[in-house]
Write a protein that holds these residues in place. Structure first.
Motif, PDB file in Angstrom:
ATOM      1  N   SER A 129       2.165   0.058  94.870  1.00  0.00           N
ATOM      2  CA  SER A 129       2.722  -1.281  95.124  1.00  0.00           C
ATOM      3  C   SER A 129       4.172  -1.348  94.671  1.00  0.00           C
ATOM      4  CB  SER A 129       1.914  -2.347  94.381  1.00  0.00           C
ATOM      5  OG  SER A 129       0.602  -2.381  94.860  1.00  0.00           O
ATOM      6  N   ASP A 155       0.598  -3.690 101.923  1.00  0.00           N
ATOM      7  CA  ASP A 155       0.031  -3.308 100.626  1.00  0.00           C
ATOM      8  C   ASP A 155      -1.466  -3.598 100.603  1.00  0.00           C
ATOM      9  OD1 ASP A 155      -0.441  -2.589  98.066  1.00  0.00           O
ATOM     10  OD2 ASP A 155       0.993  -3.965  97.135  1.00  0.00           O
ATOM     11  N   GLU A 156      -2.257  -2.566 100.825  1.00  0.00           N
ATOM     12  CA  GLU A 156      -3.716  -2.694 100.863  1.00  0.00           C
ATOM     13  C   GLU A 156      -4.164  -3.935 101.630  1.00  0.00           C
ATOM     14  OE1 GLU A 156      -5.950  -1.766  97.351  1.00  0.00           O
ATOM     15  OE2 GLU A 156      -4.168  -0.956  96.353  1.00  0.00           O
TER      16      GLU A 156
HETATM   17 MG   LIG Z   1      -1.273  -2.014  94.140  1.00  0.00          MG
END
Ligand SMILES: [Mg+2]
Ligand SMILES: Nc1ncnc2c1ncn2[C@@H]1O[C@H](COP(=O)(O)OP(=O)(O)O)[C@@H](O)[C@H]1O
Lengths: 267, 258
Positions: A51, A165-166
């Motif tokens: 991240s 991000d995910e």
């Molecule tokens: Mg993360």
């Protein structure tokens, strides 16, 4: 990684977080070049700085050392020029806006006239197959639909670069696979470059043109694995020998992450 | 519409049942009228005295609404300054939170001294101070309540501070703001009435209650209380209605219970 024009160029980047007394080295010696129209996944154990790396590219935080270049500009300049769209783990839709109004938000911020905004939102919502839900509010949609709306919003202003991000981390396996199919379809149609953070090895292999494997403490890039599965990728791709062997390769790279690095032979 | 009616039926039944019980108990046990007059007496007085009581009600309502407006405006302005300037937040918020815990109606006699016992301004001031603190505190909290992820997303769009304020912070603050308004609506009538208890013009509900009680005209006192209660509930419902208009998206409005 590519001889085409590089969209993202990260050189010798380090990121430290100065805490009370202790300093966390979140990222160290990061070099990463991503070419136009690539789909690159970042994978690694929790806390390895995936991240943070994405946030550095997005200029949501500044590097402690090193250079980040987006489309030939500094990261802050690229952010001010709206060169990238970002999709977070949570969809971050506003309850006080309809889905249509949520998708229009970045266009509003950018001062796009109303008619053009509307037209664009209709296109984007049809791209993510949410046309019938444009007048709904976020709470009336399932998690997967909300995430699709967030993708439509990130794509609304046609960024050359999509940072994710995910985005599907909270979804069940079935929904996630459907979202993966849709994301590839969108990627092929829009011609954006994607940087995609994930925990899931099969997801990374299925989607990517290359998978960047990271290790923790300090966060480093240990392997870069080219994924040369033929496109378009479909459900059939998920059953091929090559797909499984690439999954194994990524898994072993992750496992080897902390130890000395044996360079992998390209498939 | 019939669904609505069915939904409220239990509450209406309890209300009517309660009034009937009251009447029966007072008459059945022959409770003395100065302790508790029966509802029929109160209703009769209400009709008989309507011109005077309604004028008193209007005068009290003007004090309550005037004070509410002053407190609301001041609360919002100070909240905006507090959010804009971080040092103001550190300097003001602890005092605001402490002041909010103080029984401000205790200052009513002092306000009467400052602004004149018979003047409606003294009542408006006490109401304004009562309304100010919850409005200011909740507005500050609301404006600071936006999710970090939402603020980060606006940053990723290179949004200006003004855009982030208008498109994220203000809508996020609305639920907090309306909570304060509902509290303030109730407080404003309490403040006006209590201010009047300590002295005021003859034609306000607080004076009517104090004077009719001291001359043992209890059904008149009760009639005045009925009017204050109705005004309090009405004011609250008006705020609730505005809330539903302004933020139909909010969970408290979405669900059936208010
Ligand atoms: Mg993360
Ligand atoms: N704002 C921050 N302040 C202090 N430490 C942080 C901050 N953000 C991340 N970190 C630390 O940096 C490391 C990497 O975090 P992160 O990038 O979120 O990892 P990942 O996304 O791979 O799980 C972790 O050790 C985390 O605790």
């Amino acid at each position: 990684m590519s001889e085409r024009a590089s969209i993202v160029d990260v050189q010798q980047v380090e990121k430290r977080f100065e805490g009370a007394g202790a300093t966390t080295v979140a990222l160290q010696g990061i070099n990463l070049t991503i070419g136009s129209r690539e789909f690159v996944s970042l994978i690694g154990p929790s806390g390895c700085g995936k991240s943070t790396l994405l946030r550095l590219v997005a200029d949501l935080t500044a590097p402690s050392a090193g250079q980040i270049t987006i489309n030939g500009k500094t990261a802050p300049r690229a952010r001010m020029d709206r060169d990238y769209g970002m999709v977070f783990q949570a969809p971050v839709l506003f309850d006080w806006r309809t889905i249509d109004e949520n998708v229009q938000l970045p266009l509003e911020v950018m001062g796009v006239p109303r008619a053009a905004r509307r037209k664009r939102s209709v296109e984007m919502l049809s791209l993510v197959e949410l046309s019938e839900f444009s007048r709904h509010h976020p709470w009336q949609l399932s998690g997967g639909m909300q995430q699709r709306a967030a993708i439509a919003r990130a794509l609304a202003f046609e960024p050359k670069l999509l940072l994710m991000d995910e985005p599907f981390g909270a979804l069940d396996e079935m929904t996630r696979e459907r979202m993966n199919d849709e994301l590839l379809r969108i990627w092929e149609r829009t011609g954006t470059t994607v940087v995609f953070v994930t925990h899931s090895i099969p997801e990374a292999v299925f989607l990517s043109s290359s998978v960047v494997v990271m290790s923790a403490r300090p966060g480093r890039i240990t392997h870069t694995i080219e994924i040369d599965l033929p496109r378009p990728r479909t459900d059939a791709t998920r059953e091929t020998e090559q797909y499984f062997s690439l999954i194994t390769q990524v898994r072993e790279a992750l496992r080897a992450g902390q130890g000395p690095i044996a360079p992998e032979a390209a498939l | 519409m019939t669904d609505r009616l069915r939904q409220y039926l239990p509450a209406i039944a309890v209300f009517v049942g309660g009034i009937v019980m009251w009447e029966l108990v007072v008459r059945g046990l022959s409770i003395q009228r100065f302790l508790l007059p029966p509802p029929t007496d109160i209703a009769a007085t209400l009709i008989e005295q309507w011109p005077r009581l309604s004028q008193a009600g209007i005068n009290t309502l003007i004090e309550a609404i005037g004070g509410f407006a002053i407190g609301l405006a001041a609360g919002v302005v100070v909240a905006l300054a507090t959010v804009r300037f971080a040092f103001a937040r550190g300097a003001l918020m602890p005092f605001a939170i402490a002041a909010n815990a103080v029984p401000i109606v205790a200052f009513a006699p002092i306000m009467n001294n400052w602004f004149g016992v018979t003047s409606p301004v003294s009542k408006m001031m006490i109401v304004a101070v009562l309304v100010f603190f919850p409005v200011m505190i909740n507005t500050v909290r609301g404006l600071l309540s936006a999710e970090p992820a939402a603020l980060e997303m606006m940053r990723s769009y290179a949004a200006s501070e003004v855009q982030t304020f208008r498109k994220v912070r203000v809508p996020a603050a609305l639920p907090f703001f309306f909570t304060a308004l509902k509290v303030g609506a109730t407080l404003s009538l309490i403040g006006a009435i209590v201010g009047e208890y300590f002295g005021g013009s003859n034609l306000v509900l607080g004076r009517v209650i104090v004077e009719s009680a001291s001359f043992l005209r209890f059904s008149e006192a009760w009639a005045a209380i009925v009017i204050v209660s109705a005004m309090g509930i009405g004011f609250y419902l008006v705020i609730l209605g505005i809330e539903r208009l302004v933020m139909p998206w909010h969970a408290s409005v979405r669900s059936t219970a208010p």
